[in-house]
Motif scaffolding. Structure first.
Motif, PDB file in Angstrom:
ATOM      1  N   GLY A 199     -19.833  28.670 -36.433  1.00 15.76           N
ATOM      2  CA  GLY A 199     -20.940  27.781 -36.714  1.00 15.76           C
ATOM      3  C   GLY A 199     -21.673  27.447 -35.427  1.00 15.76           C
ATOM      4  N   THR A 200     -22.702  26.655 -35.544  1.00  8.70           N
ATOM      5  CA  THR A 200     -23.560  26.376 -34.388  1.00  8.70           C
ATOM      6  C   THR A 200     -22.956  25.360 -33.416  1.00  8.70           C
ATOM      7  N   ARG A 201     -21.835  24.710 -33.803  1.00  7.62           N
ATOM      8  CA  ARG A 201     -21.223  23.702 -32.932  1.00  7.62           C
ATOM      9  C   ARG A 201     -20.024  24.282 -32.184  1.00  7.62           C
ATOM     10  N   TYR A 202     -20.194  25.445 -31.617  1.00  5.97           N
ATOM     11  CA  TYR A 202     -19.170  26.065 -30.774  1.00  5.97           C
ATOM     12  C   TYR A 202     -19.774  26.193 -29.390  1.00  5.97           C
ATOM     13  N   SER A 203     -19.038  25.782 -28.366  1.00  6.39           N
ATOM     14  CA  SER A 203     -19.642  25.636 -27.041  1.00  6.39           C
ATOM     15  C   SER A 203     -19.736  26.941 -26.257  1.00  6.39           C
ATOM     16  N   TYR A 204     -19.304  28.044 -26.847  1.00 10.45           N
ATOM     17  CA  TYR A 204     -19.390  29.334 -26.165  1.00 10.45           C
ATOM     18  C   TYR A 204     -20.371  30.237 -26.890  1.00 10.45           C
ATOM     19  N   SER A 205     -21.249  30.855 -26.134  1.00  9.32           N
ATOM     20  CA  SER A 205     -22.175  31.830 -26.712  1.00  9.32           C
ATOM     21  C   SER A 205     -21.765  33.257 -26.368  1.00  9.32           C
ATOM     22  N   LYS A 206     -20.805  33.403 -25.473  1.00  9.16           N
ATOM     23  CA  LYS A 206     -20.289  34.727 -25.135  1.00  9.16           C
ATOM     24  C   LYS A 206     -18.838  34.596 -24.705  1.00  9.16           C
ATOM     25  N   VAL A 207     -18.132  35.730 -24.715  1.00 10.42           N
ATOM     26  CA  VAL A 207     -16.710  35.727 -24.390  1.00 10.42           C
ATOM     27  C   VAL A 207     -16.473  35.321 -22.948  1.00 10.42           C
ATOM     28  N   GLY A 208     -17.362  35.706 -22.050  1.00 14.47           N
ATOM     29  CA  GLY A 208     -17.230  35.357 -20.648  1.00 14.47           C
ATOM     30  C   GLY A 208     -18.171  36.193 -19.807  1.00 14.47           C
ATOM     31  N   SER A 209     -18.126  35.978 -18.509  1.00 16.82           N
ATOM     32  CA  SER A 209     -18.923  36.776 -17.585  1.00 16.82           C
ATOM     33  C   SER A 209     -18.009  37.316 -16.502  1.00 16.82           C
ATOM     34  N   VAL A 210     -18.438  38.372 -15.832  1.00 18.09           N
ATOM     35  CA  VAL A 210     -17.599  39.001 -14.825  1.00 18.09           C
ATOM     36  C   VAL A 210     -18.439  39.361 -13.617  1.00 18.09           C
ATOM     37  N   ASP A 211     -17.814  39.232 -12.451  1.00 20.69           N
ATOM     38  CA  ASP A 211     -18.477  39.547 -11.184  1.00 20.69           C
ATOM     39  C   ASP A 211     -17.495  40.351 -10.338  1.00 20.69           C
ATOM     40  N   ILE A 212     -17.967  41.406  -9.704  1.00 23.80           N
ATOM     41  CA  ILE A 212     -17.121  42.236  -8.842  1.00 23.80           C
ATOM     42  C   ILE A 212     -17.582  42.057  -7.411  1.00 23.80           C
ATOM     43  N   GLN A 213     -16.673  41.626  -6.530  1.00 19.17           N
ATOM     44  CA  GLN A 213     -17.002  41.385  -5.134  1.00 19.17           C
ATOM     45  C   GLN A 213     -16.100  42.237  -4.243  1.00 19.17           C
ATOM     46  N   SER A 214     -16.599  42.587  -3.088  1.00 13.70           N
ATOM     47  CA  SER A 214     -15.822  43.358  -2.119  1.00 13.70           C
ATOM     48  C   SER A 214     -15.065  42.419  -1.198  1.00 13.70           C
ATOM     49  N   ALA A 215     -13.802  42.740  -0.958  1.00 13.22           N
ATOM     50  CA  ALA A 215     -12.996  41.995   0.008  1.00 13.22           C
ATOM     51  C   ALA A 215     -13.108  42.662   1.374  1.00 13.22           C
ATOM     52  N   ALA A 216     -12.818  41.908   2.439  1.00 14.50           N
ATOM     53  CA  ALA A 216     -12.996  42.411   3.802  1.00 14.50           C
ATOM     54  C   ALA A 216     -12.079  43.580   4.126  1.00 14.50           C
TER      55      ALA A 216
END
Length: 1021
Positions: free
Chosen positions: A253-270
């Motif tokens: 229903g419209t009263r769910y606080s998530y519009s997507k499963v999640g987001s992801v970011d890929i970062q390089s380590a030193a």
């Protein structure tokens, strides 16, 4: 509640802060500046790296950092146990334990007491540490002032003394403000250098939370891209990283606080590695691993150890971050030889079609050079060349000629040396091997679970239960392990099954009920536990339990019985803790499941003279020997509750042969796909026999597709076959052939959508499961067919309001769902069935097999009932909402009745033609809610596209109602049917607000079947 939570949280954090400061000062004094910085720490100390990357990268170091060698003590060194959520870090002579807070409800927790302080006890600590080397160890905990401590909470300054023959080590114990430590696991901890391999990594956070952040470090050499890595979040299914933000969150229903499963970011380590950061994850549901990542085609050329590390941050009830140490670390070993040699387990064939146990198949990642396959039958003491066909280029081999019932080990020999070892037991491994002798008094649970674990650890196999009685509380199933229950074996439940699991939400606001005004399911739109009855959302309290498993089978012709210790009531949680098991088989997010007897290709059918099933033989012969069938009885609320489980085959099973008590639902398939049901006989049950549905018990919804159901015979207090009532997501492509309904106190065949689902392409006797060799039969049903829509709307994010309105002159006060679209039902084919004795006649709970009709039993017509919201003008104060898609009426579309022949009991007076059944709704979505119908053959309302062909409708006793009644029916074709019309009946067909009704070749008998055939008239009102 809010003020109380705030006070607890504030107080806990103040205590944690003071403990942390004290621990920090004490550690500085003890170490005197001797702390070390790992090479990884130095590599990532650049200020140019994002703070969260510095945080995770700073903790990446070899696993043995758990037990730092900086101490010169001769005594034993400790490491964290495989499961150690309260251990934040072991470093030098200091153990830092987790101090924090979470939210967790048991089934007994009051609704306002879900906050739980994380403060490990003495027992927790001792269970979560172990010696780094074998030997006899003693443990002793003392307070800071030296007092012996045998129980209670670990506090700052406590000391753990660990002693062995070489000496003692004293560990300082310090609480640290952290989230519970999670678990990181590589499914293949070793690979061969220079070969291409998919890596699978699983991570489970230590505690539940909404809006979580998870960071996972991958070492240099493993390239992570949005296109080469998939992720599965809490069991929702695999998607590429680039598609995570587009993955469906399920139906809400419209009263769910998530519009997507999640987001992801890929970062390089030193250091050249990568950090994958997942944000805004809803980790309130607990469904096994929270993340499963698969990195495709990984090639590592350098041998050695590659470290992986994970950590997470909670958002509620406090912001806490896990340590990123201990069980949140793992190593990948890259070796020069073959490291992934494994036995191939066939999971796509039924048990009876599996290969002989005297042969085995293997595979490995192919490398250049000659390969020999060696085998040992004496636990690796001696090795000989196996009788094998080897395809070195593809990395596969088949070994034949194994001696039956023997444990073998196998390994490859190459120029680099030997591969890892794979094992195989050539036959069914008898439980007696584990000291299990099937006596009547012993609790066999622990030994059976150990035997299952053993088979799992050697790659899988079949555990054999011979003649005897095996008492179990909860059997923990494992992937690739089969249970074979032989004739004469009885596996029976005893008290003390596993407790229902703790959950983020409380379900006490709603556990069961049919009240049209009960707001419990909707009070918290995001509480997924309250969207279905209590039996559906607890999984651990079962006789057999499995979660996130693949390839499990329970086969044989013995008996599995709940023995009166599995509960049928929705009030199960009111029972004492040792009497809360209500399921025989509980499977959650599993794949490739088989439960059944010794399979036969013959169709199972029913002999009414003997009141017994038989297998149809050649030339019409009857095979009455049913000794191949698995027997099940007294199974509690569910024989099988399968939720989110795909590729299921249940077959050749006899329910209730000798005992019909303590049984409710037989097969409940919630959000399952690729389901096959064949040759099922249920003597009697109190609820549905076959039930596809979809609920919110996983914390999200999931569609259900592709069911093939064949040869189902049974008597039930409910429905033999029902889609619903849980219909939170779509259900499509369901084909049922050859049913024999002996009794059903609701409907013989029921299709409903109550929670917004699209139910589509449901066929009875279409031949999609194979030849339709028998005409389906239906007897003693309250209603033969019930096809319906209501807008109960029990899904995540649903809201309701309480309204009073007038309908057909009657005032109703009930809940209306405000933000969930009305479900849809379409493309229904009912074909080839003969129906008689239409009354509520199941033998459930009766003193005789079937009580004859005496006029007191409930009766109903076959029903097709769409749903319509009340008109705004009929609502007191008006209707103050519109549904998201704007529809006000849910029509059932494209229904075909073909070759359907119904003989009704009849006896209703002419006055019943004025009956106007109420609309269905919240808490009112069953046959009984529609009272009396104005027709005896079929009553339809809110339907678009109805066809009735080559069918007949008659009664036993004169019935003055219409044969068919259409209310708000748009387009109906009636052709080549035969009916009987009472002498005083108004006409064959009654209609209201309907149009496009076409009649062709109607034979109407006058008052009695076969008397004065003529064309009947059609009336409208």
């Amino acid at each position: 509640m809010k003020n109380r939570c705030t006070l607890i949280l504030t107080g806990m954090l103040m205590v944690a802060a003071s403990m942390d400061a004290l621990a920090s000062r004490a550690c500085k004094r003890q170490r005197s500046g001797s702390g070390t910085v790992s090479p990884m720490d130095a590599q990532v100390s650049s200020s140019s790296i994002r703070p969260e990357l510095r945080l995770i990268a700073a903790t990446v170091s070899p696993i043995n950092a758990w037990a730092s060698s900086s101490s010169t003590s001769p005594g034993p060194r400790l490491i964290a146990a495989p499961v150690s959520p309260h251990i934040a870090r072991i470093s030098g002579d200091t153990i830092r334990v987790v101090n924090g807070i979470t939210q967790s409800f048991t089934v007994d927790s009051p609704e306002d007491e879900g906050l739980v302080l994380i403060r490990p006890t003495v027992a927790d600590l001792l269970a979560e540490v172990q010696s780094a080397s074998p030997g006899n160890i003693s443990y002793q905990i003392n307070t800071a002032d030296g007092v012996l401590k045998t129980a209670g909470i670990i506090t700052a300054g406590d000391r753990l003394t660990v002693t062995n023959a070489q000496g003692s080590t004293i560990y300082q114990l310090w609480p640290e403000n952290k989230a519970l430590t999670g678990q990181l696991q590589l499914l293949q901890p070793a690979i061969s250098a220079g070969t291409s391999k998919d890596l699978i990594l699983q991570y489970t956070a230590g505690q539940r939370t909404p809006d979580a952040t998870i960071m996972i470090y991958f070492p240099a050499g493993i390239r992570i891209t949005p296109d080469n890595t998939t992720v599965n979040v809490i069991g929702r299914g695999d998607v590429l990283l680039k598609d995570l933000d587009k993955q469906s969150i399920g139906r809400t229903g419209t009263r769910y606080s998530y519009s997507k499963v999640g987001s992801v970011d890929i970062q390089s380590a030193a250091d050249g590695g990568s950090v994958v950061i997942f944000r805004h994850l809803d980790l309130r549901p607990a469904n096994g691993p929270d993340l499963v990542l698969k990195v495709r085609n990984v090639v590592l050329t350098a041998t050695g150890q590659y470290p992986f590390k994970a950590m997470y941050t909670t958002a509620a009830p406090a912001v806490l971050t896990s340590s990123g140490a201990g069980t949140e670390t793992t190593l990948l070993n890259v070796v020069s030889g073959i490291a992934d040699f494994e036995r191939i387990i066939v999971n796509d064939k039924p048990f009876h079609a599996l290969e002989k146990a005297t042969q085995a198949r293997f595979r490995w990642t192919s490398t250049a050079g000659n390969v020999q396959l060696l085998q040992s039958s004496d636990s690796g003491k001696t090795w000989i060349r196996a009788n094998a066909r080897i395809d070195a280029a593809s990395g596969t081999a088949i070994v034949t000629g194994l001696q039956p019932n023997k444990l073998y080990q196998f390994r490859l020999s190459t120029k680099e040396g030997f591969s890892n070892i794979a094992a195989c037991y050539s036959g069914k491994l008898d439980v007696q091997y584990f000291g299990i002798h099937g006596d009547e008094e012993t609790d066999h649970t622990d030994r059976i679970n150990a035997a299952i674990r053993y088979l799992h650890d050697i790659g899988g196999g079949t555990l054999f239960f011979g003649k005897g009685i095996y008492n179990v509380r909860t059997v923990h199933l494992q992937s690739n392990v089969y249970l074979y229950v032989d004739k004469g074996a009885v596996v029976r439940a005893i008290k003390g099954a596993d407790a229902p699991e703790a959950t983020w939400f409380s379900d006490k606001a709603y556990r069961a009920g049919l009240s049209p005004t009960d707001p419990g399911p909707y009070l918290d739109p995001e509480n997924y536990l309250t969207k279905q009855d209590v039996g559906h959302h607890y999984f651990h309290n079962a006789m057999f339990f499995g979660e996130r498993l693949d390839n499990i089978r329970i086969i044989g012709n013995g008996l599995i019985t709940g023995n009166g210790n599995l509960v049928t009531s929705d009030k199960v949680m009111n029972n004492p803790p040792d009497k809360r098991a209500d399921k025989m088989f509980s499977l959650k997010l599993c794949t490739n499941v088989e439960i059944g007897g010794i399979a036969r290709d013959n169709d199972l059918w029913y002999d009414p003279e003997k009141d017994a099933p038989y297998y149809a033989g050649k030339n019409g012969s009857k095979i009455t020997d049913d000794s191949n069938m698995l027997q099940i009885d007294r199974a509690g609320h569910f024989v099988l509750l399968a939720t989110g489980t795909d590729t299921i085959f249940v077959h050749d099973t006899y329910f209730g042969k000798n005992n019909q008590s303590n049984v409710r639902d037989i097969y409940d398939f919630m959000a399952c796909n690729q389901v096959t049901v064949r040759n099922i006989y249920s003597r009697v049950s109190s609820d549905d026999i076959i039930k596809p549905g979809s609920d919110c018990a996983l914390g999200f919804t999931r569609p259900a597709r592709h069911y093939r159901v064949r040869n189902v015979i049974g008597d039930t207090n409910c429905n033999l076959f029902q889609i619903g009532s849980e219909t939170a997501d779509d259900i499509m492509d369901v084909c049922v052939d050859n049913i024999y309904v002996l009794g059903a106190n609701k409907a013989g065949f029921s299709i409903s959508t109550n929670d917004g689902a699209h139910v589509k392409d449901i066929h009875l006797n279409c031949g999609h499961t194979g030849p339709v060799n028998q005409r389906s039969k239906m007897f003693r049903t309250t209603a033969p067919f019930f096809i319906s829509i209501s807008n109960r709307g029990r899904i995540i994010g649903a809201t309701v309001g309480k309204y009073t309105f007038t309908e057909e002159g009657h005032k109703r006060t009930e809940l209306l769902v405000q933000n969930v679209n009305i479900g849809q039902v379409e493309n229904i084919l009912i074909n080839g069935i003969d129906i008689a004795e239409v009354y509520s006649g199941s033998s459930f709970g009766g003193d005789v097999r079937w009580k004859p009709f005496d006029g007191s039993q409930k009766r109903a017509t076959s029903i097709i009932a769409g749903y319509q919201l009340p008109e705004p003008a009929a609502v007191e104060g008006g209707l103050n909402f519109a549904l998201p898609d704007g529809r006000h009426t849910g029509y059932i579309r494209n229904v075909i009745f073909q070759d359907v022949h119904i003989t009704d009991k009849g006896g209703n007076p002419l006055s019943d033609t004025s009956q106007r059944p109420p609309e269905l709704g919240v808490g009112q979505y069953n046959v009984g809610n529609l009272k009396v119908q104005p027709a005896y053959g079929l009553w339809a309302r809110h339907v678009e596209g109805l066809s009735i062909q080559e069918s007949s409708f008659r009664y036993e006793k004169r019935d003055s109602r219409f044969v068919l009644y259409f209310d708000d029916v748009k387009s109906a074709g009636i052709s080549n049917i035969k009916v009987v019309k009472a002498a005083d009946a108004l006409s064959i067909i009654g209609q209201n607000r309907s149009f496009g009704i076409q009649l062709k070749n109607i034979v109407c008998y006058q008052d009695e079947w076969g008397k004065s055939p003529a064309m009947g008239a059609v009336s409208s009102r």
